[in-house]
Design a protein around this motif. Sequence first.
Motif, PDB file in Angstrom:
ATOM      1  N   LEU A  78      -1.839  -3.572  -4.344  1.00  0.00           N
ATOM      2  CA  LEU A  78      -1.760  -2.295  -3.647  1.00  0.00           C
ATOM      3  C   LEU A  78      -2.969  -2.193  -2.725  1.00  0.00           C
ATOM      4  O   LEU A  78      -4.112  -2.165  -3.182  1.00  0.00           O
ATOM      5  CB  LEU A  78      -1.768  -1.148  -4.663  1.00  0.00           C
ATOM      6  CG  LEU A  78      -1.338   0.239  -4.200  1.00  0.00           C
ATOM      7  CD1 LEU A  78       0.128   0.238  -3.792  1.00  0.00           C
ATOM      8  CD2 LEU A  78      -1.552   1.256  -5.309  1.00  0.00           C
ATOM      9  N   LEU A  79      -2.721  -2.151  -1.419  1.00  0.00           N
ATOM     10  CA  LEU A  79      -3.788  -2.140  -0.423  1.00  0.00           C
ATOM     11  C   LEU A  79      -3.846  -0.771   0.245  1.00  0.00           C
ATOM     12  O   LEU A  79      -2.891  -0.345   0.893  1.00  0.00           O
ATOM     13  CB  LEU A  79      -3.527  -3.228   0.630  1.00  0.00           C
ATOM     14  CG  LEU A  79      -4.491  -3.315   1.812  1.00  0.00           C
ATOM     15  CD1 LEU A  79      -5.909  -3.612   1.341  1.00  0.00           C
ATOM     16  CD2 LEU A  79      -4.023  -4.383   2.796  1.00  0.00           C
ATOM     17  N   SER A  80      -4.984  -0.096   0.095  1.00  0.00           N
ATOM     18  CA  SER A  80      -5.144   1.242   0.659  1.00  0.00           C
ATOM     19  C   SER A  80      -6.530   1.368   1.277  1.00  0.00           C
ATOM     20  O   SER A  80      -7.271   0.385   1.376  1.00  0.00           O
ATOM     21  CB  SER A  80      -4.934   2.309  -0.425  1.00  0.00           C
ATOM     22  OG  SER A  80      -5.928   2.195  -1.438  1.00  0.00           O
ATOM     23  N   ALA A  81      -6.880   2.581   1.702  1.00  0.00           N
ATOM     24  CA  ALA A  81      -8.165   2.778   2.366  1.00  0.00           C
ATOM     25  C   ALA A  81      -8.688   4.179   2.096  1.00  0.00           C
ATOM     26  O   ALA A  81      -7.912   5.128   1.924  1.00  0.00           O
ATOM     27  CB  ALA A  81      -8.015   2.560   3.876  1.00  0.00           C
ATOM     28  N   ASN A  82     -10.010   4.300   2.068  1.00  0.00           N
ATOM     29  CA  ASN A  82     -10.660   5.599   1.958  1.00  0.00           C
ATOM     30  C   ASN A  82     -10.916   6.171   3.349  1.00  0.00           C
ATOM     31  O   ASN A  82     -11.130   5.428   4.308  1.00  0.00           O
ATOM     32  CB  ASN A  82     -11.985   5.472   1.202  1.00  0.00           C
ATOM     33  CG  ASN A  82     -11.793   5.263  -0.289  1.00  0.00           C
ATOM     34  OD1 ASN A  82     -10.811   5.731  -0.859  1.00  0.00           O
ATOM     35  ND2 ASN A  82     -12.710   4.558  -0.927  1.00  0.00           N
ATOM     36  N   ILE A 132       1.786  -4.131  -1.231  1.00  0.00           N
ATOM     37  CA  ILE A 132       2.153  -2.809  -0.734  1.00  0.00           C
ATOM     38  C   ILE A 132       1.000  -2.259   0.086  1.00  0.00           C
ATOM     39  O   ILE A 132      -0.125  -2.171  -0.412  1.00  0.00           O
ATOM     40  CB  ILE A 132       2.478  -1.836  -1.881  1.00  0.00           C
ATOM     41  CG1 ILE A 132       3.576  -2.392  -2.790  1.00  0.00           C
ATOM     42  CG2 ILE A 132       2.875  -0.462  -1.338  1.00  0.00           C
ATOM     43  CD1 ILE A 132       3.768  -1.586  -4.064  1.00  0.00           C
ATOM     44  N   ALA A 133       1.250  -1.884   1.326  1.00  0.00           N
ATOM     45  CA  ALA A 133       0.230  -1.232   2.152  1.00  0.00           C
ATOM     46  C   ALA A 133       0.444   0.271   2.096  1.00  0.00           C
ATOM     47  O   ALA A 133       1.570   0.760   2.239  1.00  0.00           O
ATOM     48  CB  ALA A 133       0.309  -1.728   3.588  1.00  0.00           C
ATOM     49  N   VAL A 134      -0.645   0.999   1.893  1.00  0.00           N
ATOM     50  CA  VAL A 134      -0.609   2.457   1.808  1.00  0.00           C
ATOM     51  C   VAL A 134      -1.383   2.988   3.007  1.00  0.00           C
ATOM     52  O   VAL A 134      -2.614   2.941   3.037  1.00  0.00           O
ATOM     53  CB  VAL A 134      -1.234   2.956   0.488  1.00  0.00           C
ATOM     54  CG1 VAL A 134      -1.010   4.456   0.327  1.00  0.00           C
ATOM     55  CG2 VAL A 134      -0.666   2.193  -0.700  1.00  0.00           C
ATOM     56  N   VAL A 135      -0.663   3.479   4.003  1.00  0.00           N
ATOM     57  CA  VAL A 135      -1.270   3.819   5.293  1.00  0.00           C
ATOM     58  C   VAL A 135      -1.345   5.333   5.435  1.00  0.00           C
ATOM     59  O   VAL A 135      -0.313   5.998   5.583  1.00  0.00           O
ATOM     60  CB  VAL A 135      -0.480   3.201   6.458  1.00  0.00           C
ATOM     61  CG1 VAL A 135      -1.159   3.487   7.787  1.00  0.00           C
ATOM     62  CG2 VAL A 135      -0.317   1.701   6.247  1.00  0.00           C
ATOM     63  N   GLN A 136      -2.566   5.865   5.378  1.00  0.00           N
ATOM     64  CA  GLN A 136      -2.748   7.311   5.412  1.00  0.00           C
ATOM     65  C   GLN A 136      -3.135   7.845   6.786  1.00  0.00           C
ATOM     66  O   GLN A 136      -3.126   9.052   7.006  1.00  0.00           O
ATOM     67  CB  GLN A 136      -3.827   7.714   4.390  1.00  0.00           C
ATOM     68  CG  GLN A 136      -5.268   7.634   4.879  1.00  0.00           C
ATOM     69  CD  GLN A 136      -5.799   6.209   4.946  1.00  0.00           C
ATOM     70  OE1 GLN A 136      -5.041   5.243   4.927  1.00  0.00           O
ATOM     71  NE2 GLN A 136      -7.110   6.077   5.036  1.00  0.00           N
ATOM     72  N   GLY A 137      -3.476   6.939   7.724  1.00  0.00           N
ATOM     73  CA  GLY A 137      -3.928   7.377   9.041  1.00  0.00           C
ATOM     74  C   GLY A 137      -3.735   6.276  10.054  1.00  0.00           C
ATOM     75  O   GLY A 137      -2.876   5.401   9.889  1.00  0.00           O
ATOM     76  N   VAL A 153       5.640  -0.946   2.991  1.00  0.00           N
ATOM     77  CA  VAL A 153       4.657  -0.059   3.622  1.00  0.00           C
ATOM     78  C   VAL A 153       5.037   1.383   3.318  1.00  0.00           C
ATOM     79  O   VAL A 153       6.156   1.818   3.627  1.00  0.00           O
ATOM     80  CB  VAL A 153       4.594  -0.266   5.146  1.00  0.00           C
ATOM     81  CG1 VAL A 153       3.507   0.625   5.760  1.00  0.00           C
ATOM     82  CG2 VAL A 153       4.345  -1.732   5.494  1.00  0.00           C
ATOM     83  N   VAL A 154       4.111   2.099   2.700  1.00  0.00           N
ATOM     84  CA  VAL A 154       4.269   3.523   2.446  1.00  0.00           C
ATOM     85  C   VAL A 154       3.271   4.249   3.341  1.00  0.00           C
ATOM     86  O   VAL A 154       2.077   3.943   3.316  1.00  0.00           O
ATOM     87  CB  VAL A 154       4.009   3.872   0.969  1.00  0.00           C
ATOM     88  CG1 VAL A 154       4.210   5.361   0.724  1.00  0.00           C
ATOM     89  CG2 VAL A 154       4.923   3.063   0.060  1.00  0.00           C
ATOM     90  N   ALA A 155       3.752   5.173   4.149  1.00  0.00           N
ATOM     91  CA  ALA A 155       2.889   5.843   5.121  1.00  0.00           C
ATOM     92  C   ALA A 155       2.950   7.348   4.955  1.00  0.00           C
ATOM     93  O   ALA A 155       3.984   7.907   4.569  1.00  0.00           O
ATOM     94  CB  ALA A 155       3.308   5.461   6.544  1.00  0.00           C
ATOM     95  N   ALA A 221       1.127   9.002  -4.993  1.00  0.00           N
ATOM     96  CA  ALA A 221       2.136   8.974  -6.057  1.00  0.00           C
ATOM     97  C   ALA A 221       3.309   8.076  -5.677  1.00  0.00           C
ATOM     98  O   ALA A 221       3.839   7.333  -6.524  1.00  0.00           O
ATOM     99  CB  ALA A 221       2.623  10.389  -6.349  1.00  0.00           C
ATOM    100  N   THR A 222       3.721   8.127  -4.415  1.00  0.00           N
ATOM    101  CA  THR A 222       4.831   7.289  -3.963  1.00  0.00           C
ATOM    102  C   THR A 222       4.463   5.807  -4.025  1.00  0.00           C
ATOM    103  O   THR A 222       5.244   4.966  -4.482  1.00  0.00           O
ATOM    104  CB  THR A 222       5.234   7.668  -2.533  1.00  0.00           C
ATOM    105  OG1 THR A 222       5.582   9.058  -2.489  1.00  0.00           O
ATOM    106  CG2 THR A 222       6.425   6.834  -2.065  1.00  0.00           C
ATOM    107  N   ALA A 223       3.243   5.489  -3.569  1.00  0.00           N
ATOM    108  CA  ALA A 223       2.783   4.102  -3.621  1.00  0.00           C
ATOM    109  C   ALA A 223       2.660   3.620  -5.066  1.00  0.00           C
ATOM    110  O   ALA A 223       3.028   2.483  -5.389  1.00  0.00           O
ATOM    111  CB  ALA A 223       1.443   3.974  -2.905  1.00  0.00           C
TER     112      ALA A 223
END
Length: 291
Positions: A78-82, A132-137, A153-155, A221-223
């Motif tokens: 799971l790849l995300s970012a702050n 899984i990429a979690v793209v918030q911005g 990809v979950v955005a 939650a979705t990711a």
Amino acid sequence: MSADEAVGRVRGGATEGTTGDTAGGTAGDAVLHSDQDGIRRIVLNRPDAANALRPQDRDLLIDLLTDADADHDVRVVLLSANGRHFCSGADVTSLARNRATGTKRVGDGMRRIMTGAQRLISAVLDCGKPVIAVVQGPAAGLGAHLALAADLVVASEDATFIESFVRRGLVVDAGGAYLLPRRIGMQKAKELAFFGDRLPAGEALALGLVNRVVPADRLAATADEFAERLAAAPTSAIALTKRLLNASPDADRAAAFLAEGMAQEIQSYAADSAEGIRSFVERRSPQYRGW
């Protein structure tokens, strides 16, 4: 996840301390990771720099993905970012500093791209575990391709994807010329690459670049739901399926059918294959172990 959590450079399954450089902090501070319940969580953590990737950050990401591929306890990444940005691409400050020092020789730039950004995208594509990429911005340049190379990809509704290379007078890199036409077709790929316009999450969903677009407060939650389902899935079957799908645009029908048949035979020897058939016959939920 905080910077105080255990983070390190992964080589050959061992965790080592990271060393810093003069570019502002260590890779271990900028790329966090943790493993729990079959999920490797990797977090880009340079929010003040829009999570731009320096060479040491990029190399640590490659190490973590390569190690996840070999680690049987890791079943999904799971790849995300702050912060506000997912990733603004390669750190331009580092690029400018490299250009200002030393003698420029033919082949140096090509080699830097091939052993750097392209190697990172390959690490995502070649990882045997689903990513899984979690793209918030905003995800720009290398950051956009890092997300688009992921398997899912979950955005958030605030996410945007930007082919920013043309804005800096650069040729598309980080595997973009390979990824984009295969994801969205040649004409749309050229439009994004030539103009560098922002692609909002909703349009990315319509083009098939992302799997889900959700409100910001539902993103994590979705990711997590995706990750938990994959962590309980037959990992080796997914790994072989990933290889088949990734290779299919470059193969003719005969090669694709041959690869499919070989993958089916390989998976038939897996414990999870036997469990899947047995659970179906016994009319119960399967308990997959990942091998």
